[in-house]
Design an enzyme around this catalytic site. Structure first.
Site, PDB file in Angstrom:
ATOM      1  CD  GLU A 107       1.697  68.816 -11.755  1.00 21.36           C
ATOM      2  OE1 GLU A 107       2.661  69.615 -11.814  1.00 21.36           O
ATOM      3  OE2 GLU A 107       0.654  68.993 -12.384  1.00 21.36           O
TER       4      GLU A 107
ATOM      5  CG  ASP B 286      -0.070  64.145 -16.895  1.00 26.92           C
ATOM      6  OD1 ASP B 286      -1.225  64.192 -17.357  1.00 26.92           O
ATOM      7  OD2 ASP B 286       0.752  65.058 -17.059  1.00 26.92           O
TER       8      ASP B 286
END
Length: 440
Positions: free
Chosen positions: A168, A98
C-alpha cells in the site's frame, strides 16, 4: 460396448490433450479445503496490520507454507516471506500475494468485521481494515499452495510463493528485491499475481493484456512568495495567487503537451497556505499525484511541472532564490504494471479451461498503482501477469446494473467481498495457471 481397457485408454488420451481432468480435480479439491480457507480468511480479516507492521500476518503465512512442506524464509525485505517447493527439473513459477492493510475503520456490519485500532504516526487512533482484498490474496496463495502440493505428480519445476509486505505504500517489492529475492532464492521464469476487483462479480476473472496499472508518483511543490498585510497586496508576491496559477497551468500538461493517445493524470490533492484572513503568507504547499502508463510520459510530466512552476515564478518577478521547489518522492515511486502479452494469453487460456470461458472477461486498464510491476523490471525483465479476481456479491452486482447504484470501491470502509466464491475462484484460476506453465 467398449471394454474397460479401451475406455481407460481413451480417457488417458483425452486428459493428455486437455486440462479437463485437472479441472474436475481442482474444483473438488478446492471445495474440500474451503472450510479451512474460510477460517484462514476470517482470521486474517479480523487481525489486519498496517504497512511495515505485518509481523503476526507474516508469521501466520510462514506457518501455513511450512506445514505444506515449503522451505520457508522469513523477514525478507522487512516482514516478507518466501516459500520454495522444489519438484524436479523445470521452470520457476513465482506467485505473489500482498499482506498489509489500510488505516480504515470498517463499517460493513459483518460479524467478522475488523475491530482493530492502532495509533498512527501522529499518535491518533485509527481503525485498521483489509479494504483492498489482501486477506483474500493471502488466502488464495495458501489455497493455491495446497493444490500444487496435492498435484505434485502432475508438474515439475520450482514453486516460489512470496508473501509481500508494504504494497500500500509502494515499498514492499522494492525491499524484497533489494534483499536478493531473485538472486538468493530463485530467479523466476514467470511471475503471477491476482488482485480482487470491486467491479467484477465473484466467480469471474478479468484479464488485461499489456498495461494494466499505472505509474504512480507523489510530488510536493513549495510555492514561495513575499508575504505581508492583506490590505497592501501590491507590496507582496502572493504565493496563494501563484499556487492558484500553478494548479490551473498543470492541467495544460495533459491537455496540451502530451499526446491524447497517451493516458496521463495530474491531480492536486492538497493545498495549504496562510494562517489568517488578512495575512499574505510567505509560502503555499501543494501535494500532487501523477499517473501514467508509459515511462516516457512520466518523465515528461515531471519535466513540465518543473518548467511551468519556474516560469510562473519568473512572470511574478520572483528572484531565483524564491523559485518553487519541486520534490519528487522517488522512494515512493510505483512503476506501471505491464502484463506480458504472451504470458497473459497463456494465463487467460488456463483460466478459461478451469472456470469456463463465460467467466473470463476483458478488464480495462486502471490508473491505480501496484508495486507488482517491479517484479518485471529487473535486469532480466521477467515476464509478469496479474489478473483481476471478481469479488462483488453477484446479487449486488446485478442490482447495480439494473439501478445504476454505485458499488463500494476498493479502499472503502463498506467493501465486503463475497469471500467464499472469490477465494474458490482465485485458487482454481491461479492453480491451473501455474500447473500449465510448469507443463508447457
Amino acid at each position: 460396448m467398449k471394454t474397460p481397457i479401451i475406455t481407460s485408454l481413451a480417457l488417458l488420451i483425452s486428459c493428455s490433450l486437455s486440462v479437463s481432468c485437472f479441472a474436475t480435480d481442482l474444483a473438488e479439491s478446492t471445495a474440500e479445503n474451503m472450510p479451512q480457507l474460510e477460517a484462514l480468511y476470517t482470521h486474517l480479516h479480523q487481525t489486519p496490520e498496517l504497512s511495515y507492521q505485518e509481523q503476526a500476518t507474516s508469521a501466520r503465512m510462514a506457518k501455513e507454507l511450512s506445514k505444506l512442506g515449503f522451505e520457508v524464509t522469513e523477514k525478507v525485505g522487512g516482514y516478507g516471506v518466501v516459500g520454495l517447493l522444489k519438484n524436479g527439473a523445470g521452470p520457476v513459477v513465482m506467485i505473489r500475494a500482498d499482506m498489509d492493510a489500510l488505516p480504515i475503520t470498517e463499517q460493513t456490519g459483518k460479524p467478522y468485521a475488523s475491530k482493530v485500532k492502532v495509533l498512527n504516526a501522529n499518535n491518533q487512533e485509527v481503525g485498521v481494515m483489509h479494504g483492498c482484498g489482501h486477506d483474500i490474496h493471502m488466502t488464495s496463495l495458501i489455497g493455491t499452495a495446497q493444490q500444487l502440493v496435492a498435484q505434485k505428480d502432475n508438474w515439475q519445476g520450482t514453486l516460489m510463493m512470496v508473501a509481500q509486505p508494504a504494497e500500500e505504500v509502494g515499498g514492499g517489492a522494492k525491499a524484497m528485491l533489494k534483499q536478493g529475492l531473485f538472486t538468493d532464492f530463485a530467479t523466476p521464469d514467470y511471475v503471477l499475481g491476482l488482485h480482487v476487483s470491486a467491479s467484477i462479480p465473484a466467480g469471474k476473472v478479468g484479464i488485461t493484456p499489456g498495461y494494466a496499472l499505472a505509474n504512480v508518483d507523489s510530488v510536493d511543490i513549495t510555492v514561495k512568495g513575499e508575504g505581508g498585510h492583506g490590505a497592501y497586496p501590491h507590496l507582496t508576491k502572493d504565493p496563494v495567487v501563484l499556487a492558484s496559477r500553478i494548479v490551473l497551468a498543470l492541467q495544460t500538461i495533459t491537455s496540451r503537451e502530451l499526446s491524447p493517445l497517451e493516458p496521463s493524470v495530474i491531480t492536486v490533492g492538497s493545498i495549504h497556505g496562510g494562517s489568517k484572513h488578512n495575512i499574505i503568507s510567505n509560502e503555499v504547499k501543494l501535494q500532487l499525484t501523477l499517473r501514467s502508463y508509459n515511462p516516457d510520459v512520466r518523465l515528461a510530466q515531471i519535466a513540465a511541472i518543473k518548467r511551468l512552476t519556474k516560469g510562473i515564478a519568473i512572470s511574478a518577478g520572483l528572484d531565483e532564490a524564491r523559485y518553487p521547489e519541486v520534490y519528487v518522492h522517488e522512494d515512493e515511486r510505483i512503476p506501471s504494471t505491464y502484463n506480458d502479452p504472451e504470458l497473459t494469453k497463456k494465463v487467460q487460456a488456463s483460466i478459461r479451461a478451469e472456470i469456463g470461458t463465460d467467466n473470463v472477461v476483458q478488464a480495462d486498464a486502471v490508473m491505480a498503482g501496484e508495486d507488482f510491476g517491479l517484479y518485471g523490471l529487473t535486469a532480466e525483465k521477467r515476464p509478469i501477469s496479474l489478473f483481476w479476481l471478481g469479488a462483488v456479491p453477484p446479487s449486488e452486482y446485478q442490482h447495480s446494473i439494473e439501478t445504476g447504484a454505485s458499488l463500494p470501491s476498493l479502499h472503502s470502509n463498506q467493501f465486503a467481498p463475497d469471500y467464499p466464491a472469490t477465494i474458490q475462484t482465485g485458487v482454481r484460476a491461479m492453480s491451473r495457471s501455474a500447473i500449465d506453465l510448469f507443463n508447457q
